[in-house]
Design a protein around this motif. Structure first.
Motif, PDB file in Angstrom:
ATOM      1  N   ALA A   1       2.369  24.557  -2.381  1.00 55.56           N
ATOM      2  CA  ALA A   1       3.523  23.655  -2.441  1.00 55.56           C
ATOM      3  C   ALA A   1       3.260  22.375  -1.669  1.00 55.56           C
ATOM      4  O   ALA A   1       3.565  21.273  -2.120  1.00 55.56           O
ATOM      5  CB  ALA A   1       4.767  24.369  -1.897  1.00 55.56           C
ATOM      6  N   LEU A   2       2.656  22.521  -0.474  1.00 57.55           N
ATOM      7  CA  LEU A   2       2.330  21.340   0.336  1.00 57.55           C
ATOM      8  C   LEU A   2       1.310  20.462  -0.376  1.00 57.55           C
ATOM      9  O   LEU A   2       1.402  19.228  -0.379  1.00 57.55           O
ATOM     10  CB  LEU A   2       1.796  21.769   1.706  1.00 57.55           C
ATOM     11  CG  LEU A   2       2.830  22.329   2.686  1.00 57.55           C
ATOM     12  CD1 LEU A   2       2.122  22.926   3.903  1.00 57.55           C
ATOM     13  CD2 LEU A   2       3.790  21.215   3.120  1.00 57.55           C
ATOM     14  N   ALA A   3       0.321  21.099  -1.016  1.00 58.82           N
ATOM     15  CA  ALA A   3      -0.699  20.336  -1.744  1.00 58.82           C
ATOM     16  C   ALA A   3      -0.076  19.575  -2.899  1.00 58.82           C
ATOM     17  O   ALA A   3      -0.413  18.420  -3.163  1.00 58.82           O
ATOM     18  CB  ALA A   3      -1.789  21.275  -2.264  1.00 58.82           C
ATOM     19  N   THR A   4       0.873  20.258  -3.592  1.00 51.55           N
ATOM     20  CA  THR A   4       1.539  19.601  -4.718  1.00 51.55           C
ATOM     21  C   THR A   4       2.339  18.406  -4.242  1.00 51.55           C
ATOM     22  O   THR A   4       2.328  17.332  -4.846  1.00 51.55           O
ATOM     23  CB  THR A   4       2.469  20.607  -5.439  1.00 51.55           C
ATOM     24  OG1 THR A   4       1.687  21.684  -5.901  1.00 51.55           O
ATOM     25  CG2 THR A   4       3.174  19.946  -6.616  1.00 51.55           C
ATOM     26  N   MET A   5       3.069  18.598  -3.104  1.00 51.33           N
ATOM     27  CA  MET A   5       3.857  17.493  -2.547  1.00 51.33           C
ATOM     28  C   MET A   5       2.958  16.331  -2.149  1.00 51.33           C
ATOM     29  O   MET A   5       3.268  15.169  -2.381  1.00 51.33           O
ATOM     30  CB  MET A   5       4.648  17.979  -1.334  1.00 51.33           C
ATOM     31  CG  MET A   5       5.794  18.929  -1.687  1.00 51.33           C
ATOM     32  SD  MET A   5       6.532  19.666  -0.213  1.00 51.33           S
ATOM     33  CE  MET A   5       7.145  18.203   0.621  1.00 51.33           C
ATOM     34  N   ALA A   6       1.800  16.659  -1.547  1.00 48.90           N
ATOM     35  CA  ALA A   6       0.872  15.601  -1.121  1.00 48.90           C
ATOM     36  C   ALA A   6       0.343  14.835  -2.311  1.00 48.90           C
ATOM     37  O   ALA A   6       0.272  13.618  -2.315  1.00 48.90           O
ATOM     38  CB  ALA A   6      -0.276  16.218  -0.315  1.00 48.90           C
ATOM     39  N   ASN A   7      -0.053  15.576  -3.380  1.00 47.82           N
ATOM     40  CA  ASN A   7      -0.592  14.914  -4.561  1.00 47.82           C
ATOM     41  C   ASN A   7       0.455  14.054  -5.256  1.00 47.82           C
ATOM     42  O   ASN A   7       0.163  13.015  -5.813  1.00 47.82           O
ATOM     43  CB  ASN A   7      -1.128  15.965  -5.543  1.00 47.82           C
ATOM     44  CG  ASN A   7      -2.421  16.592  -5.047  1.00 47.82           C
ATOM     45  OD1 ASN A   7      -3.130  15.984  -4.254  1.00 47.82           O
ATOM     46  ND2 ASN A   7      -2.696  17.807  -5.482  1.00 47.82           N
ATOM     47  N   ALA A   8       1.722  14.522  -5.232  1.00 43.17           N
ATOM     48  CA  ALA A   8       2.783  13.793  -5.916  1.00 43.17           C
ATOM     49  C   ALA A   8       2.978  12.418  -5.307  1.00 43.17           C
ATOM     50  O   ALA A   8       3.421  11.495  -5.969  1.00 43.17           O
ATOM     51  CB  ALA A   8       4.077  14.588  -5.863  1.00 43.17           C
ATOM     52  N   GLY A   9       2.685  12.256  -3.988  1.00 41.69           N
ATOM     53  CA  GLY A   9       2.889  10.980  -3.324  1.00 41.69           C
ATOM     54  C   GLY A   9       1.633  10.168  -3.162  1.00 41.69           C
ATOM     55  O   GLY A   9       1.601   9.226  -2.371  1.00 41.69           O
ATOM     56  N   THR A  10       0.561  10.541  -3.848  1.00 41.75           N
ATOM     57  CA  THR A  10      -0.700   9.814  -3.757  1.00 41.75           C
ATOM     58  C   THR A  10      -0.888   8.946  -4.994  1.00 41.75           C
ATOM     59  O   THR A  10      -0.754   9.423  -6.116  1.00 41.75           O
ATOM     60  CB  THR A  10      -1.888  10.786  -3.621  1.00 41.75           C
ATOM     61  OG1 THR A  10      -1.729  11.547  -2.415  1.00 41.75           O
ATOM     62  CG2 THR A  10      -3.208  10.025  -3.567  1.00 41.75           C
ATOM     63  N   LEU A  11      -1.166   7.679  -4.770  1.00 44.48           N
ATOM     64  CA  LEU A  11      -1.352   6.736  -5.864  1.00 44.48           C
ATOM     65  C   LEU A  11      -2.767   6.174  -5.800  1.00 44.48           C
ATOM     66  O   LEU A  11      -3.162   5.575  -4.796  1.00 44.48           O
ATOM     67  CB  LEU A  11      -0.336   5.596  -5.743  1.00 44.48           C
ATOM     68  CG  LEU A  11      -0.290   4.588  -6.882  1.00 44.48           C
ATOM     69  CD1 LEU A  11       0.274   5.227  -8.145  1.00 44.48           C
ATOM     70  CD2 LEU A  11       0.548   3.378  -6.487  1.00 44.48           C
ATOM     71  N   ASN A  12      -3.544   6.400  -6.843  1.00 44.04           N
ATOM     72  CA  ASN A  12      -4.928   5.916  -6.892  1.00 44.04           C
ATOM     73  C   ASN A  12      -4.985   4.601  -7.669  1.00 44.04           C
ATOM     74  O   ASN A  12      -4.611   4.547  -8.844  1.00 44.04           O
ATOM     75  CB  ASN A  12      -5.821   6.961  -7.552  1.00 44.04           C
ATOM     76  CG  ASN A  12      -5.917   8.225  -6.710  1.00 44.04           C
ATOM     77  OD1 ASN A  12      -6.258   8.164  -5.537  1.00 44.04           O
ATOM     78  ND2 ASN A  12      -5.598   9.362  -7.301  1.00 44.04           N
ATOM     79  N   VAL A  13      -5.442   3.561  -6.992  1.00 39.50           N
ATOM     80  CA  VAL A  13      -5.448   2.212  -7.551  1.00 39.50           C
ATOM     81  C   VAL A  13      -6.870   1.670  -7.565  1.00 39.50           C
ATOM     82  O   VAL A  13      -7.535   1.646  -6.527  1.00 39.50           O
ATOM     83  CB  VAL A  13      -4.548   1.268  -6.713  1.00 39.50           C
ATOM     84  CG1 VAL A  13      -4.568  -0.136  -7.278  1.00 39.50           C
ATOM     85  CG2 VAL A  13      -3.125   1.804  -6.656  1.00 39.50           C
ATOM     86  N   ASN A  14      -7.344   1.257  -8.734  1.00 40.56           N
ATOM     87  CA  ASN A  14      -8.673   0.646  -8.859  1.00 40.56           C
ATOM     88  C   ASN A  14      -8.517  -0.834  -9.158  1.00 40.56           C
ATOM     89  O   ASN A  14      -7.912  -1.211 -10.175  1.00 40.56           O
ATOM     90  CB  ASN A  14      -9.478   1.315  -9.979  1.00 40.56           C
ATOM     91  CG  ASN A  14      -9.979   2.696  -9.579  1.00 40.56           C
ATOM     92  OD1 ASN A  14      -9.542   3.252  -8.569  1.00 40.56           O
ATOM     93  ND2 ASN A  14     -10.886   3.249 -10.364  1.00 40.56           N
ATOM     94  N   ILE A  15      -9.060  -1.666  -8.286  1.00 35.85           N
ATOM     95  CA  ILE A  15      -8.892  -3.113  -8.390  1.00 35.85           C
ATOM     96  C   ILE A  15     -10.235  -3.789  -8.598  1.00 35.85           C
ATOM     97  O   ILE A  15     -11.176  -3.594  -7.828  1.00 35.85           O
ATOM     98  CB  ILE A  15      -8.234  -3.689  -7.116  1.00 35.85           C
ATOM     99  CG1 ILE A  15      -6.844  -3.084  -6.899  1.00 35.85           C
ATOM    100  CG2 ILE A  15      -8.169  -5.212  -7.170  1.00 35.85           C
ATOM    101  CD1 ILE A  15      -5.811  -3.508  -7.907  1.00 35.85           C
ATOM    102  N   ALA A  16     -10.319  -4.617  -9.644  1.00 38.73           N
ATOM    103  CA  ALA A  16     -11.485  -5.488  -9.843  1.00 38.73           C
ATOM    104  C   ALA A  16     -11.254  -6.761  -9.049  1.00 38.73           C
ATOM    105  O   ALA A  16     -10.133  -7.278  -9.004  1.00 38.73           O
ATOM    106  CB  ALA A  16     -11.649  -5.811 -11.323  1.00 38.73           C
ATOM    107  N   PHE A  17     -12.318  -7.275  -8.421  1.00 37.41           N
ATOM    108  CA  PHE A  17     -12.136  -8.497  -7.645  1.00 37.41           C
ATOM    109  C   PHE A  17     -13.357  -9.400  -7.748  1.00 37.41           C
ATOM    110  O   PHE A  17     -14.476  -8.942  -8.001  1.00 37.41           O
ATOM    111  CB  PHE A  17     -11.844  -8.175  -6.176  1.00 37.41           C
ATOM    112  CG  PHE A  17     -13.024  -7.644  -5.405  1.00 37.41           C
ATOM    113  CD1 PHE A  17     -13.791  -8.477  -4.605  1.00 37.41           C
ATOM    114  CD2 PHE A  17     -13.391  -6.300  -5.489  1.00 37.41           C
ATOM    115  CE1 PHE A  17     -14.891  -7.994  -3.902  1.00 37.41           C
ATOM    116  CE2 PHE A  17     -14.477  -5.808  -4.788  1.00 37.41           C
ATOM    117  CZ  PHE A  17     -15.229  -6.660  -3.993  1.00 37.41           C
ATOM    118  N   LYS A  18     -13.112 -10.694  -7.564  1.00 38.17           N
ATOM    119  CA  LYS A  18     -14.177 -11.687  -7.484  1.00 38.17           C
ATOM    120  C   LYS A  18     -14.100 -12.333  -6.101  1.00 38.17           C
ATOM    121  O   LYS A  18     -13.176 -13.085  -5.811  1.00 38.17           O
ATOM    122  CB  LYS A  18     -13.994 -12.788  -8.539  1.00 38.17           C
ATOM    123  CG  LYS A  18     -14.064 -12.370  -9.981  1.00 38.17           C
ATOM    124  CD  LYS A  18     -14.027 -13.630 -10.880  1.00 38.17           C
ATOM    125  CE  LYS A  18     -13.929 -13.293 -12.344  1.00 38.17           C
ATOM    126  NZ  LYS A  18     -12.546 -12.987 -12.763  1.00 38.17           N
TER     127      LYS A  18
END
Length: 411
Positions: free
Chosen positions: A15-32
């Motif tokens: 349950a704790l793992a599920t709660m942790a994953n639910a609030g994790t946002l993975n963002v991939n940013i391209a930059f120059k």
């Protein structure tokens, strides 16, 4: 009893793992450049302060590497947010079911009005798959001090004046034009603008849609005019050995007088050089042709395979606020996509805004954003071949015509 305890602990852990994953946002940013990464880190930190229940894992990937890695991300372990390009580049993935439909978010957040001018570029088959962050004009950056050294007193407005300026720079021992041809998109800017000025917007867009043969004399005329610049050694020697990133130090060091680039280039110009930098509209070649421009836009998307779409939607809504849009544009040297955001105070960005807002001949995205990906990739490879050996114009155009017929299934 021990088994009950063990199972209780196991379920609690899950349950704790599920709660942790639910609030994790993975963002991939391209930059120059480093400045773009810094502003994204700042914006992500601001988002986390406003949304303390969300933990953002951000990955920053250099633009050219990002382009290579993106297809694998979208088809396997997709992040929750990607930064990408509007137009055909976005549609390419939307058409393959790899991007989330966010049409509902456009309605709910009032984006139909705030991003009205970029709704078409954010759409595929009438649905929206992207939210724009910023856009930028293209034009010619130039060193005022280098121009003065070469005796150039006025910004070239006509093509002949531009050629005269190139000759004066060359005579003064200065490379007239910098270009990072190892990144083929830098060459595509030259094709776009020569085609705009010689043939106009309507012709250009028909070519982008695969409706005009590459063996058409009007296409060859674009390359023939480009060839004059190469033959006169107006471009930096060994242009294909330089990338976009390596062209910036050359500009800062005064090793070249001009570079054709989007206004985002200004973000990497050294402060002491920026005071000596100007920006002008690509010169007019044929006065009878209405002036067209490139106005490329960047965007954020939610991959179809994203695991945390609710928080991804929160992130899109946050970044789309006028104030955040303005922050990004100011740091990038671009213009905010949200029409409620103020125009940046940067003089180059303001000049870019004036160029686009006064354009009457049409505004395109950019070569590889207005054309199907496979054709664009072949076209830009052809441009690199052309820079390497401009005598091969006919062979290059013949190959591109065969490619066009195959891609668009023409007889």
């Amino acid at each position: 009893m021990n088994n009950v305890c063990r199972y209780s602990m196991l379920w609690a852990t899950l349950a704790l793992a599920t709660m942790a994953n639910a609030g994790t946002l993975n963002v991939n940013i391209a930059f120059k450049g480093a400045s773009q990464r810094v502003i994204w880190e700042k914006v992500i930190s601001e988002f986390q302060r406003e949304n303390p229940d969300v933990k953002v894992n951000s990955a920053f990937v250099e633009e050219e590497t990002y382009k290579v890695q993106l297809p694998a991300w979208l088809t396997t372990m997709a992040p929750d947010i990607i930064r990408w390009h509007e137009g055909e580049r976005m549609a390419y993935y939307a058409s393959r079911g790899l991007l989330e439909d966010i049409s509902g978010d456009w309605t709910a957040n009032g984006w139909d009005k705030q991003f009205a001018s970029l709704k078409g570029a954010s759409s595929y088959n009438g649905k929206q798959y992207a939210v724009p962050t910023d856009y930028y004009a293209w034009g010619v950056f130039y060193r005022k001090d280098v121009f003065a050294k070469a005796g150039i007193k006025e910004v070239p407005v006509t093509w002949q004046a531009f050629l005269d300026a190139c000759q004066k720079l060359k005579a003064a021992g200065i490379t007239p034009i910098l270009v990072g041809g190892r990144d083929s998109w830098t060459l595509a800017g030259w094709f776009d603008y020569l085609d705009f000025r010689l043939n106009g917007y309507d012709f250009h867009m028909k070519l982008m849609r695969g409706e005009i043969p590459y063996t058409d004399p009007r296409v060859k005329r674009v390359y023939a005019e480009w060839k004059k610049l190469i033959d006169n050694h107006y471009f930096i020697d060994n242009a294909l050995s330089y990338s976009f990133d390596s062209s910036l130090p050359l500009y800062n060091q005064g090793q070249g007088g001009m570079i054709l680039m989007g206004t985002f280039f200004s973000a990497g110009i050294a402060p002491e050089v920026k005071t000596n930098t100007g920006f002008f509209r690509f010169p007019i070649i044929d006065k009878s042709i209405p002036v067209a421009e490139d106005g490329a836009a960047e965007c954020l998307n939610i991959p179809a395979k994203a695991k945390n779409k609710p928080d991804a939607r929160r992130f899109l809504a946050f970044v789309s606020k006028p104030a955040i849009n303005a922050q990004l544009a100011d740091a990038f040297g671009s213009l905010p996509a949200n029409n409620l955001a103020p125009v940046p105070t940067d003089p180059i960005a303001k000049t870019g805004f004036d160029i686009l807002s006064s354009t009457t001949g049409g505004i395109a995205q950019f070569y590889d954003r207005d054309m199907t990906k496979e054709m664009a990739d072949e076209g830009m490879k052809g441009m690199q071949r052309f820079m390497s050996d401009p005598e091969k114009i006919d062979d290059i155009l013949a190959h591109l015509e065969k490619t066009r017929q195959r891609i668009y299934k023409l007889k």
